[in-house]
Design an enzyme around this catalytic site. Structure first.
Site, PDB file in Angstrom:
ATOM      1  N   GLU A  51       0.861  -1.178   0.000  1.00  0.00           N
ATOM      2  CA  GLU A  51       0.000   0.000   0.000  1.00  0.00           C
ATOM      3  C   GLU A  51       0.904   1.236   0.000  1.00  0.00           C
ATOM      4  OE1 GLU A  51      -3.215   2.199   2.978  1.00  0.00           O
ATOM      5  OE2 GLU A  51      -2.692   0.103   3.316  1.00  0.00           O
ATOM      6  N   ASP A  62      -4.373   9.324  10.129  1.00  0.00           N
ATOM      7  CA  ASP A  62      -2.996   8.957  10.424  1.00  0.00           C
ATOM      8  C   ASP A  62      -2.478   9.562  11.720  1.00  0.00           C
ATOM      9  OD1 ASP A  62      -2.625   7.400   8.100  1.00  0.00           O
ATOM     10  OD2 ASP A  62      -2.469   9.234   6.920  1.00  0.00           O
ATOM     11  N   TYR A 174     -10.853  -3.971   4.245  1.00  0.00           N
ATOM     12  CA  TYR A 174      -9.931  -3.384   5.229  1.00  0.00           C
ATOM     13  C   TYR A 174     -10.654  -3.330   6.570  1.00  0.00           C
ATOM     14  CZ  TYR A 174      -6.141  -0.220   6.724  1.00  0.00           C
ATOM     15  OH  TYR A 174      -5.063   0.351   7.339  1.00  0.00           O
TER      16      TYR A 174
END
Length: 263
Positions: A51, A62, A174
């Protein structure tokens, strides 16, 4: 219309799973010093896919490590176009998925962005801030270009929503391991295994746990239920601190831990 239900990424992951292998997908921030060499090292060390994150100025998903990596890359002058140009010249021998926030997709236009990914040899896209209910136009453009759209499921996703999410996802599903941002933790959250189990109950598509999978032991723990893991912060930190060779060594360590699991 191009059919991508069995695109390169999903075909690869399904084949590896059928062979009894747990799946390992490292995350690398594009544009960071040594990022291409890190991808090559990860592939040699046993990664099943990679990725690549496109740096963004407001990375809401993040944590500190990937935020710092993104800031370094942006300050070095990287752009989405530059990353795709370099990916087009990279032949790591494993599928590449790009992770990008929706703003660059929207600014470029769905069809243009999907086409640019295709020209760069990218197999899939992960757009974490684009929910299922709003993803239709992008998914249709991605389908036309042959790009697999990986969708994310969170621990708070209701059971009745999971089948629809899994049906629309391509490549893999995911499974977000915990509520919060990416980053290394001392232990694997219980929600990581719980959500993976809920997803496995409703789909045959590969289910990979990401966010909060911080070392080889946690990767093995998550993969007792899931088909494998995505590892980001622990990979990016090693790239920033010690360079591409450290990424290869770490991926090899995680690969060895996963290979100890018997299906």
């Amino acid at each position: 219309m191009t059919i991508v239900a069995d695109g390169l990424l999903e075909r690869t992951l399904r084949a590896q799973r059928a062979a009894g292998r747990k799946l390992l997908v490292p995350y690398v921030t594009g544009g960071l010093d040594g990022w291409r060499e890190a991808i090559e090292a990860a592939a040699v060390a046993g990664a099943d896919a990679v990725e690549v994150g496109i740096p963004f100025s407001d990375p809401v998903m993040d944590g500190p490590a990937i935020q710092e990596a993104s800031q370094r890359a942006l300050e070095a002058g990287t752009t989405p176009a530059a990353i795709l140009e370099e990916l087009a010249q990279l032949d790591a021998g494993i599928p590449v998925a790009v992770m990008t926030y929706y703003n660059p997709v929207f600014r470029a236009g769905h069809d243009r962005f999907a086409g640019d990914l295709r020209q760069a040899g990218v197999s899939a896209a992960i757009v974490p801030d684009l929910p299922l209910e709003e993803a239709g136009p992008w998914c249709e453009a991605a389908d036309r270009a042959g790009i697999e759209t990986v969708l994310l499921a969170a621990p708070t996703t209701p059971d009745e929503r999971l089948p629809r999410l899994c049906e629309r996802s391509r490549g893999f599903v995911y499974s977000v391991g915990l509520l919060g941002v990416t980053g290394e933790r001392s232990s694997l959250a219980a929600t990581a295994v719980d959500l993976a189990r809920r997803l496995k109950a409703v789909t045959d598509r590969p289910v990979l746990v990401g966010v909060g999978v911080s070392n080889a032991e946690q990767a093995r723990e998550a993969s007792t239920v899931a088909d494998g893991v995505i590892q980001g912060a622990s990979v990016v930190r090693r790239l920033m601190d010690d360079g591409p060779e450290a990424v290869g060594a770490y991926v090899a360590e995680v690969r060895a831990a996963l290979d100890e699991l018997e299906r």
